[in-house]
Design an enzyme around this catalytic site. Sequence first.
Site: not given
Ligand code: FES
Length: 147
Positions: A33, A35, A59, A103
Amino acid sequence: MYSEKVMDHFQNPRNVGEIENAAGVGTVGNAKCGDIMRIYLDIDENQIIRDVKFKTFGCGAAVATSSMATEMVKGKSIQEAMQITNKAVAEALDGLPPVKMHCSLLAEEAIHAALWDYAEKNHITIEGLKKPKSDIHEGEEEENEEY
Ligand code: FES
């Protein structure tokens, strides 16, 4: 779909920021993602986590779990902090939707990475601590994702 606790920690995250000259800093990412999470630990001479701060490009679930995870490790010994798993953090938040469980791994891995940094700087070994991954999916089995 999110519990009230998740919403609360997402909207009012605790311990956001950074610590100058932190005893340990850990950064991990989730390549899927994109992140990223960074955790700073202030650890005293008795190996107690005096303070902890985090920063994330993540997120809502990542923000909420980091916030809760930092609250859970604050004031703990490094051994106690090692026991705090992403599942324990998710439980403390009254659960996360299954698709968001990964996550919560960012927070656990970032804490471990910061502890690893601390251990290296101080030439000590922390029982059960493994070398951090830069990506939480590193070393995972090939997934059968459909494209
Ligand atoms: Fe990337 Fe939650 S979608 S950490």
